[in-house]
Design a protein around this motif. Structure first.
Motif, mmCIF file in Angstrom:
data_model
loop_
_atom_site.group_PDB
_atom_site.id
_atom_site.type_symbol
_atom_site.label_atom_id
_atom_site.label_comp_id
_atom_site.label_asym_id
_atom_site.label_seq_id
_atom_site.Cartn_x
_atom_site.Cartn_y
_atom_site.Cartn_z
ATOM 1 N N UNK A 37 0.737 -1.167 0.225
ATOM 2 C CA UNK A 37 0.165 -0.052 -0.047
ATOM 3 C C UNK A 37 0.972 1.150 -0.078
ATOM 4 N N UNK A 38 1.937 1.149 0.684
ATOM 5 C CA UNK A 38 3.007 2.329 0.740
ATOM 6 C C UNK A 38 3.545 2.619 -0.693
ATOM 7 N N UNK A 39 3.865 1.354 -1.311
ATOM 8 C CA UNK A 39 4.535 1.482 -2.689
ATOM 9 C C UNK A 39 3.603 1.888 -3.518
ATOM 10 N N UNK A 40 2.480 1.658 -3.583
ATOM 11 C CA UNK A 40 1.616 2.039 -4.470
ATOM 12 C C UNK A 40 1.212 3.597 -4.227
ATOM 13 N N UNK A 41 1.112 4.203 -3.254
ATOM 14 C CA UNK A 41 1.056 5.521 -2.820
ATOM 15 C C UNK A 41 2.142 6.275 -3.170
ATOM 16 N N UNK A 42 3.495 5.623 -3.182
ATOM 17 C CA UNK A 42 4.625 6.272 -3.404
ATOM 18 C C UNK A 42 4.701 6.516 -5.231
ATOM 19 N N UNK A 43 4.046 5.606 -5.742
ATOM 20 C CA UNK A 43 4.035 5.381 -7.272
ATOM 21 C C UNK A 43 2.990 6.341 -7.696
ATOM 22 N N UNK A 44 1.675 6.631 -7.021
ATOM 23 C CA UNK A 44 0.826 7.636 -7.632
ATOM 24 C C UNK A 44 1.334 9.195 -7.574
ATOM 25 N N UNK A 45 2.059 9.273 -6.337
ATOM 26 C CA UNK A 45 2.578 10.632 -6.097
ATOM 27 C C UNK A 45 3.617 11.228 -7.042
ATOM 28 N N UNK A 46 4.632 10.241 -7.725
ATOM 29 C CA UNK A 46 5.663 10.573 -8.245
ATOM 30 C C UNK A 46 5.875 9.619 -9.181
ATOM 31 N N UNK A 47 5.268 9.074 -10.281
ATOM 32 C CA UNK A 47 5.136 8.003 -11.072
ATOM 33 C C UNK A 47 6.631 7.756 -11.774
ATOM 34 N N UNK A 48 7.179 8.911 -12.033
ATOM 35 C CA UNK A 48 8.271 8.650 -12.728
ATOM 36 C C UNK A 48 9.813 8.880 -12.323
ATOM 37 N N UNK A 49 9.682 8.955 -11.056
ATOM 38 C CA UNK A 49 10.845 9.415 -10.198
ATOM 39 C C UNK A 49 11.363 8.024 -9.734
ATOM 40 N N UNK A 50 10.832 7.137 -9.974
ATOM 41 C CA UNK A 50 11.516 5.721 -9.373
ATOM 42 C C UNK A 50 12.355 5.315 -10.555
ATOM 43 N N UNK A 51 13.383 4.197 -10.114
ATOM 44 C CA UNK A 51 14.220 3.867 -11.196
ATOM 45 C C UNK A 51 13.443 2.658 -12.272
ATOM 46 N N UNK A 52 13.990 2.866 -13.553
ATOM 47 C CA UNK A 52 13.402 1.879 -14.574
ATOM 48 C C UNK A 52 14.011 0.590 -14.300
ATOM 49 N N UNK A 53 13.227 -0.407 -14.837
ATOM 50 C CA UNK A 53 13.770 -1.740 -14.869
ATOM 51 C C UNK A 53 14.880 -1.888 -15.929
ATOM 52 N N UNK A 54 16.012 -2.367 -15.832
ATOM 53 C CA UNK A 54 16.925 -2.374 -16.909
ATOM 54 C C UNK A 54 16.635 -3.776 -17.763
ATOM 55 N N UNK A 55 16.247 -3.687 -19.032
ATOM 56 C CA UNK A 55 16.379 -4.855 -19.857
ATOM 57 C C UNK A 55 15.230 -5.848 -19.598
ATOM 58 N N UNK A 56 15.223 -6.801 -20.173
ATOM 59 C CA UNK A 56 14.076 -8.038 -20.231
ATOM 60 C C UNK A 56 12.857 -7.606 -20.666
ATOM 61 N N UNK A 57 11.877 -8.339 -20.108
ATOM 62 C CA UNK A 57 10.437 -7.611 -20.593
ATOM 63 C C UNK A 57 9.751 -6.588 -19.901
ATOM 64 N N UNK A 58 10.304 -6.160 -18.833
ATOM 65 C CA UNK A 58 10.165 -4.836 -18.074
ATOM 66 C C UNK A 58 10.666 -3.672 -18.407
ATOM 67 N N UNK A 59 11.061 -3.361 -19.539
ATOM 68 C CA UNK A 59 11.998 -2.323 -20.088
ATOM 69 C C UNK A 59 11.172 -0.863 -19.841
#
Length: 96
Positions: A37-59
């Motif tokens: 729940x905390x992670x979900x809230x953090x993602x909605x507050x600043x969705x592009x501030x978190x690091x991208x997944x490198x490579x693979x199907x989650x590019x």
């Protein structure tokens, strides 16, 4: 936490309820549910501030790290919607 057709005009980020329930239902531990729940809230507050997944199907996906857990999601900038993909420890979440 529900999706709406109007979230692009309000500028707010919403979580796709169907995806969120699917990911959340797989979490058995109460502590992990609170972290989710905390992670979900953090993602909605600043969705592009978190690091991208490198490579693979989650590019194009991003991750919120709250050790030992990782919340993997896709931020859709066209609809301002967060689509949760996975949640778990690194040992359970393979990125490739």
């Amino acid at each position: 936490m529900s999706t709406s057709t109007n979230n692009t005009t309000t500028g707010k980020w919403l979580v796709d309820q169907k995806q969120s329930k699917r990911v959340y239902s797989k979490i058995k531990d109460e502590r992990a549910r609170k972290v989710y729940e905390k992670c979900e809230q953090s993602a909605t507050e600043a969705p592009f501030s978190h690091s991208k997944i490198k490579g693979g199907r989650y590019g194009d996906y991003r991750k919120v790290k709250k050790p030992p857990y990782r919340y993997i999601y896709y931020p859709d900038g066209n609809t301002n919607t967060i689509y949760p993909a996975k949640f778990g420890t690194r040992g359970k979440s393979t990125y490739k």
